[in-house]
Design a protein around this motif. Structure first.
Motif, PDB file in Angstrom:
ATOM      1  N   ARG A 101       0.818  -1.215   0.000  1.00  0.00           N
ATOM      2  CA  ARG A 101       0.000   0.000   0.000  1.00  0.00           C
ATOM      3  C   ARG A 101       0.852   1.266   0.000  1.00  0.00           C
ATOM      4  NH1 ARG A 101      -4.510  -0.006   4.356  1.00  0.00           N
ATOM      5  NH2 ARG A 101      -5.284   1.617   2.956  1.00  0.00           N
ATOM      6  N   GLY A 102       2.166   1.105  -0.156  1.00  0.00           N
ATOM      7  CA  GLY A 102       3.046   2.263  -0.285  1.00  0.00           C
ATOM      8  C   GLY A 102       3.675   2.720   1.002  1.00  0.00           C
ATOM      9  N   ARG A 103       3.382   2.064   2.103  1.00  0.00           N
ATOM     10  CA  ARG A 103       3.967   2.464   3.394  1.00  0.00           C
ATOM     11  C   ARG A 103       5.238   1.633   3.631  1.00  0.00           C
ATOM     12  NH1 ARG A 103      -1.681   2.297   4.924  1.00  0.00           N
ATOM     13  NH2 ARG A 103      -1.366   0.338   6.055  1.00  0.00           N
ATOM     14  N   VAL A 104       6.253   1.933   2.844  1.00  0.00           N
ATOM     15  CA  VAL A 104       7.466   1.123   2.844  1.00  0.00           C
ATOM     16  C   VAL A 104       8.184   1.196   4.196  1.00  0.00           C
ATOM     17  CG1 VAL A 104       9.698   0.753   1.730  1.00  0.00           C
ATOM     18  CG2 VAL A 104       7.711   1.443   0.361  1.00  0.00           C
ATOM     19  N   ALA A 105       8.295   2.388   4.768  1.00  0.00           N
ATOM     20  CA  ALA A 105       9.009   2.528   6.047  1.00  0.00           C
ATOM     21  C   ALA A 105       8.335   1.723   7.144  1.00  0.00           C
ATOM     22  CB  ALA A 105       9.085   4.002   6.437  1.00  0.00           C
ATOM     23  N   ALA A 106       7.002   1.742   7.183  1.00  0.00           N
ATOM     24  CA  ALA A 106       6.273   0.970   8.189  1.00  0.00           C
ATOM     25  C   ALA A 106       6.502  -0.529   7.987  1.00  0.00           C
ATOM     26  CB  ALA A 106       4.781   1.293   8.139  1.00  0.00           C
ATOM     27  N   GLY A 107       6.507  -0.954   6.711  1.00  0.00           N
ATOM     28  CA  GLY A 107       6.755  -2.363   6.429  1.00  0.00           C
ATOM     29  C   GLY A 107       8.148  -2.785   6.841  1.00  0.00           C
ATOM     30  N   ILE A 108       9.147  -1.925   6.575  1.00  0.00           N
ATOM     31  CA  ILE A 108      10.522  -2.238   6.963  1.00  0.00           C
ATOM     32  C   ILE A 108      10.652  -2.334   8.485  1.00  0.00           C
ATOM     33  CG2 ILE A 108      12.856  -1.278   7.059  1.00  0.00           C
ATOM     34  CD1 ILE A 108      12.415  -0.254   4.217  1.00  0.00           C
ATOM     35  N   GLU A 109       9.983  -1.441   9.195  1.00  0.00           N
ATOM     36  CA  GLU A 109      10.067  -1.454  10.657  1.00  0.00           C
ATOM     37  C   GLU A 109       9.539  -2.774  11.220  1.00  0.00           C
ATOM     38  OE1 GLU A 109       8.488   1.106  14.544  1.00  0.00           O
ATOM     39  OE2 GLU A 109       7.942   1.717  12.506  1.00  0.00           O
ATOM     40  N   ILE A 110       8.390  -3.218  10.736  1.00  0.00           N
ATOM     41  CA  ILE A 110       7.824  -4.484  11.214  1.00  0.00           C
ATOM     42  C   ILE A 110       8.710  -5.649  10.808  1.00  0.00           C
ATOM     43  CG2 ILE A 110       5.873  -6.068  11.008  1.00  0.00           C
ATOM     44  CD1 ILE A 110       4.064  -3.633  10.646  1.00  0.00           C
ATOM     45  N   MET A 111       9.174  -5.616   9.536  1.00  0.00           N
ATOM     46  CA  MET A 111       9.946  -6.747   9.029  1.00  0.00           C
ATOM     47  C   MET A 111      11.288  -6.859   9.728  1.00  0.00           C
ATOM     48  SD  MET A 111       9.234  -9.074   6.877  1.00  0.00           S
ATOM     49  CE  MET A 111      10.089 -10.383   7.702  1.00  0.00           C
ATOM     50  N   THR A 112      11.881  -5.734  10.115  1.00  0.00           N
ATOM     51  CA  THR A 112      13.146  -5.754  10.848  1.00  0.00           C
ATOM     52  C   THR A 112      12.971  -6.457  12.189  1.00  0.00           C
ATOM     53  OG1 THR A 112      13.877  -3.696   9.790  1.00  0.00           O
ATOM     54  CG2 THR A 112      14.966  -4.325  11.848  1.00  0.00           C
ATOM     55  N   ASP A 113      11.861  -6.148  12.854  1.00  0.00           N
ATOM     56  CA  ASP A 113      11.595  -6.793  14.143  1.00  0.00           C
ATOM     57  C   ASP A 113      11.306  -8.275  13.960  1.00  0.00           C
ATOM     58  OD1 ASP A 113      11.005  -6.536  17.087  1.00  0.00           O
ATOM     59  OD2 ASP A 113       9.055  -7.278  16.400  1.00  0.00           O
ATOM     60  N   VAL A 114      10.547  -8.636  12.928  1.00  0.00           N
ATOM     61  CA  VAL A 114      10.254 -10.041  12.658  1.00  0.00           C
ATOM     62  C   VAL A 114      11.546 -10.816  12.410  1.00  0.00           C
ATOM     63  CG1 VAL A 114       9.223 -11.634  10.987  1.00  0.00           C
ATOM     64  CG2 VAL A 114       7.911  -9.669  11.825  1.00  0.00           C
ATOM     65  N   LEU A 115      12.439 -10.257  11.594  1.00  0.00           N
ATOM     66  CA  LEU A 115      13.695 -10.938  11.297  1.00  0.00           C
ATOM     67  C   LEU A 115      14.527 -11.128  12.560  1.00  0.00           C
ATOM     68  CD1 LEU A 115      15.775 -12.138   9.382  1.00  0.00           C
ATOM     69  CD2 LEU A 115      16.614  -9.811   8.950  1.00  0.00           C
ATOM     70  N   ALA A 116      14.611 -10.093  13.383  1.00  0.00           N
ATOM     71  CA  ALA A 116      15.406 -10.203  14.612  1.00  0.00           C
ATOM     72  C   ALA A 116      14.852 -11.295  15.519  1.00  0.00           C
ATOM     73  CB  ALA A 116      15.421  -8.862  15.341  1.00  0.00           C
ATOM     74  N   ARG A 117      13.532 -11.353  15.628  1.00  0.00           N
ATOM     75  CA  ARG A 117      12.920 -12.368  16.489  1.00  0.00           C
ATOM     76  C   ARG A 117      13.103 -13.762  15.910  1.00  0.00           C
ATOM     77  NH1 ARG A 117       9.586 -10.212  20.500  1.00  0.00           N
ATOM     78  NH2 ARG A 117       9.207  -7.964  20.296  1.00  0.00           N
ATOM     79  N   ARG A 118      13.023 -13.896  14.600  1.00  0.00           N
ATOM     80  CA  ARG A 118      13.230 -15.213  13.994  1.00  0.00           C
ATOM     81  C   ARG A 118      14.685 -15.660  14.119  1.00  0.00           C
ATOM     82  NH1 ARG A 118       9.150 -15.728   8.701  1.00  0.00           N
ATOM     83  NH2 ARG A 118       7.511 -16.735   9.933  1.00  0.00           N
ATOM     84  N   GLU A 119      15.613 -14.726  14.015  1.00  0.00           N
ATOM     85  CA  GLU A 119      17.018 -15.108  14.201  1.00  0.00           C
ATOM     86  C   GLU A 119      17.254 -15.612  15.617  1.00  0.00           C
ATOM     87  OE1 GLU A 119      19.423 -12.321  10.986  1.00  0.00           O
ATOM     88  OE2 GLU A 119      19.089 -11.574  13.020  1.00  0.00           O
ATOM     89  N   ARG A 120      16.605 -14.974  16.594  1.00  0.00           N
ATOM     90  CA  ARG A 120      16.758 -15.423  17.981  1.00  0.00           C
ATOM     91  C   ARG A 120      16.027 -16.738  18.235  1.00  0.00           C
ATOM     92  NH1 ARG A 120      15.766  -9.871  19.159  1.00  0.00           N
ATOM     93  NH2 ARG A 120      13.628 -10.395  19.749  1.00  0.00           N
ATOM     94  N   SER A 121      14.833 -16.881  17.687  1.00  0.00           N
ATOM     95  CA  SER A 121      13.997 -18.031  18.021  1.00  0.00           C
ATOM     96  C   SER A 121      14.197 -19.220  17.103  1.00  0.00           C
ATOM     97  CB  SER A 121      12.520 -17.628  18.021  1.00  0.00           C
ATOM     98  OG  SER A 121      12.118 -17.203  16.733  1.00  0.00           O
ATOM     99  N   LEU A 122      14.470 -18.995  15.833  1.00  0.00           N
ATOM    100  CA  LEU A 122      14.620 -20.091  14.887  1.00  0.00           C
ATOM    101  C   LEU A 122      16.067 -20.353  14.498  1.00  0.00           C
ATOM    102  CD1 LEU A 122      11.690 -19.250  12.418  1.00  0.00           C
ATOM    103  CD2 LEU A 122      11.621 -20.664  14.463  1.00  0.00           C
ATOM    104  N   GLY A 123      16.908 -19.356  14.656  1.00  0.00           N
ATOM    105  CA  GLY A 123      18.284 -19.468  14.201  1.00  0.00           C
ATOM    106  C   GLY A 123      18.473 -18.803  12.848  1.00  0.00           C
ATOM    107  N   ALA A 124      19.690 -18.383  12.568  1.00  0.00           N
ATOM    108  CA  ALA A 124      19.961 -17.603  11.361  1.00  0.00           C
ATOM    109  C   ALA A 124      19.767 -18.397  10.080  1.00  0.00           C
ATOM    110  CB  ALA A 124      21.392 -17.055  11.409  1.00  0.00           C
ATOM    111  N   ASP A 125      19.894 -19.733  10.129  1.00  0.00           N
ATOM    112  CA  ASP A 125      19.853 -20.541   8.918  1.00  0.00           C
ATOM    113  C   ASP A 125      18.541 -21.275   8.709  1.00  0.00           C
ATOM    114  OD1 ASP A 125      22.498 -19.803   8.362  1.00  0.00           O
ATOM    115  OD2 ASP A 125      23.284 -21.445   9.601  1.00  0.00           O
ATOM    116  N   HIS A 126      17.589 -21.112   9.593  1.00  0.00           N
ATOM    117  CA  HIS A 126      16.299 -21.772   9.400  1.00  0.00           C
ATOM    118  C   HIS A 126      15.639 -21.216   8.136  1.00  0.00           C
ATOM    119  CE1 HIS A 126      12.144 -23.073  10.099  1.00  0.00           C
ATOM    120  NE2 HIS A 126      12.627 -23.918  10.987  1.00  0.00           N
TER     121      HIS A 126
END
Length: 717
Positions: free
Chosen positions: A667-692
């Motif tokens: 919908r064009g809200r790129v900064a908002a999407g990046i903010e959420i996705m950055t947090d999702v990636l950080a949590r997945r790296e902690r919870s699933l591991g970097a290579d999952h």
């Protein structure tokens, strides 16, 4: 120490005394638990039931151990080894109190008796030392190396520490995953029956043995000073193998007879008359030409006979029931259930438990849950001596109690530590059960417990439980093609998928589904369940056409076998929403898929896990169809529900938030999407591991969003 008396028992105290090797004064405290030291974190408090008030004549080993916890010391590991009941844990407990009291160290206490207890305890250590929720979720689920996480935080500890790994009688458990390490920030002490140096590289070994004859006899005289002569005490001490645990029970028995007191001569004669039991722990390392643990069984049997004579047969029945389980902490709530009526009246369970506590036959421990815990040697001895005609009702009752403790239909939810406490007990019962019907019932409970662990995100424990149960069930039931054995293997395959081990999951699930189809039929619920799991693996391996064909067959089979409104049928239909190309959704399943959430709401309710999954998958379809406004509305509702139920680090919560970030960017809200996705990636790296695979996909998606950073956010709310 002189040859005279250096200690006396007073009131409920017991004195252990020796000049060369031992031992202990202890006090029992029964009440509301308000006096128990320590906070709510169980790793800060040794789970030893009755801590010794005084430890006598372990001066040499304690001197070395005290030096290891002095200021500036660290990087050392000590192994206290010896037979069960010789006081290894008492030595470790005394050091623990010294380290935390006199030397200001953080004390950390972990049961290392099995994989489940070790992992749970060590992850609690990591939490104590500062690990975050996401890291812990990943380690619990087996999605990142748990031991590395624990030792990373131990190495970074601001305070020096003492870590005790208690009852490490299967050292291969410590070796698998490299749990036993050293750190300059602390000292490690291990207690174990296993003495071979090959298990403990780099550690200093210290043997904790039985008492010398004279000192063993003195323990009996201290506990029951008016029951007999020195010579009689000497003979009984030898008959009991000079094992401190046996001496404690013998002396306690003699001291507590009121109406018809026994002398040591009477006690010794009864020992000679009592039929012996076979050697208990066949797998333990032999520590002497004659392992005295079978003699301990005689001592406990005398106590059981006394229960019968005193009109307390319920205490005997309860101890025999406890002997069907593991020596690990057993939640008291398990015993407080009407199903215990199979072996003793429910309203007599409290009396029976108090009798066992009074005779030192069990302990009360608090590991975050109030539990009873009995010594492993005692349980083995009692199990071996239980009359054959008593075993079937005991096993049946044990299965029913465990069955009542596991949800009938396990649902998704946050991590539940109580499930981990049940694992060693259901597996112990499966090992002991001789009757095939009882073994089958125990295996069914183990499978359901694995499902419960899986659905709370504890994938590693779920896999280990299902795999072990399948192996034990195959031996107990006599054939690999038994329905329940196949079902246990299937659950192991489902957990392998969640662990990111796709190739192993595919191979196992494909083999099991083929066997189920041959033996049970294509429309058998178990065959269909394996098909549901296999299509998930195939879809994530990119073989979507094969996955879709299998999923359609699973939907049709579940409709025929279970009916159109069964939750499993609806769950498979929701999977179609996620798997099929968006352009095919409208025509699939008679054009009903896009309205499936409303159908699930009508049948199951709005908050049912299947209903939420249907909404989640419909939001994904709407996104793929380019209907971004509708997709965002649906995703927000699902995300809020997931956050309430599971928390921010749960895998499906992260999946929903990832979809929400996609809708923002679309919908064009790129900064908002990046903010959420950055947090999702950080949590997945902690919870699933970097290579999952899920983490890799999130990283690639964030990279794509970041490449659009220069675009103007054009959309409004």
């Amino acid at each position: 120490m002189t040859g005279g008396m250096d200690g006396r028992a007073e009131d409920r105290g017991r004195v252990y005394q020796a000049s060369g090797d031992q031992h202990i004064t202890e006090h029992h405290h029964h009440g509301d638990g308000s006096a128990v030291p320590g906070g709510p974190d169980s790793v800060r408090r040794p789970a030893v039931g009755r801590p010794p008030a005084v430890l006598r004549d372990r001066a040499e080993v304690l001197t070395r151990l005290r030096e290891s916890v002095a200021a500036g010391r660290g990087g050392e590991a000590y192994v206290l080894y010896g037979m069960g009941g010789c006081g290894k844990t008492a030595v470790a407990y005394t050091l623990f109190q010294l380290a935390t009291g006199e030397y200001g160290r953080v004390g950390l206490w972990v049961s290392a008796s099995d994989r489940s207890s070790l992992r749970a305890g060590m992850l609690a250590v990591a939490a104590d030392r500062g690990a975050g929720d996401g890291e812990l979720l990943a380690a619990r689920g087996g999605l990142r190396p748990a031991a590395d996480l624990v030792w990373q935080h131990l190495d970074r500890s601001a305070e020096p520490w003492l870590l005790v790994l208690d009852n490490a009688d299967e050292p291969e458990i410590l070796r698998d995953g490299s749990w036993l390490r050293t750190s300059p920030r602390g000292t490690v002490v291990v207690t174990t029956r296993r003495s071979a140096a090959r298990w403990w590289p780099g550690a200093e070994l210290q043997h904790i043995g039985v008492l010398p004859r004279e000192d063993a006899a003195r323990v009996l005289q201290d506990l029951a000073p008016h029951s007999g002569t020195q010579q009689e005490a000497d003979r009984i001490a030898e008959r009991l193998g000079r094992l401190p645990l046996a001496l404690t029970l013998a002396g306690g028995f003699l001291s507590q007879q009121v109406l018809d007191p026994w002398t040591m001569e009477t006690y010794g004669r009864r020992l000679d008359e009592t039929e012996g039991v076979e050697l208990i722990d066949q797998g333990a390392d032999p520590l002497s030409p004659e392992d005295p643990r079978h003699l301990v069984g005689l001592t406990w049997q005398l106590t059981l006979d006394a229960f019968e004579a005193r009109g307390l047969p319920e205490a005997t029945a309860l101890l025999r029931l406890l002997a069907r389980f593991s020596p690990e902490p057993l939640p008291l709530s398990l015993l407080d259930h009407r199903e215990i009526g199979g072996i003793l009246p429910h309203d007599r369970c409290e009396t029976a438990l108090r009798a066992l506590l009074d005779q030192s036959l069990t302990e009360l421990v608090d590991v975050g849950v109030r539990c009873t815990q009995s010594h492993g040697v005692l349980l083995d001895s009692v199990a071996a001596a239980t009359p054959a005609d008593k075993v079937p009702p005991l096993d049946t009752t044990a299965v029913r109690l465990l069955d009542a403790a596991v949800p009938a239909v396990p649902d998704a939810g946050p991590y539940e530590p109580r499930y981990r406490l049940l694992v060693p007990h259901v597996l112990a019962l499966l090992r002991r059960a001789a009757d095939p019907r009882t073994a089958a019932d125990a295996l069914a409970v183990a499978i359901r417990l694995s499902v419960a662990l899986h659905r709370t995100g504890d994938y590693q424990a779920a896999w280990e439980t299902a795999r072990t149960a399948a192996d034990l069930g195959e031996r107990r039931l006599g054939r690999p093609g038994h329905r329940l054995v196949l079902a246990a293997h299937s659950r192991a395959g489902r957990s392998l998928f969640r662990l990111g081990r796709y190739a192993e999951a595919e191979g196992l699930l494909r083999r099991i589904r083929t066997a189920q189809e041959t033996l049970l039929g294509a429309d058998d619920p178990d065959t269909l369940d394996s098909g549901q799991g296999l299509q998930l693996v195939l879809g994530n391996l990119g073989r979507r056409d094969e996955a879709a064909a299998l999923l359609r067959a699973t939907v049709a089979g579940r409709r025929r076998a279970l009916g159109p409104d069964h939750p499993l049928t609806l769950r498979s239909r929701t999977s179609l929403l996620a798997l099929l190309p968006a352009a095919d959704i409208a025509a699939e399943d008679d054009g009903t898929l896009l309205s499936l959430p409303e159908e699930c709401t009508r049948i199951l309710g709005p908050d049912h896990t299947v209903t939420l999954g249907a909404r989640h998958n419909r939001a994904w379809t709407l996104y793929r169809l380019g209907r971004f406004d509708a997709a965002e509305r649906e995703t927000r509702l699902v995300t809020e529900a997931y956050l309430r139920r599971f928390g921010p680090d749960y895998p499906i919560t992260l999946s929903a938030r990832q979809l929400l970030s996609r809708t923002h960017v679309a919908r064009g809200r790129v900064a908002a999407g990046i903010e959420i996705m950055t947090d999702v990636l950080a949590r997945r790296e902690r919870s699933l591991g970097a290579d999952h695979p899920f983490t890799v996909a999130s990283r690639e998606l964030l990279g794509d969003f970041t490449s659009r950073r220069g675009q103007t956010d054009t959309a409004s709310s």
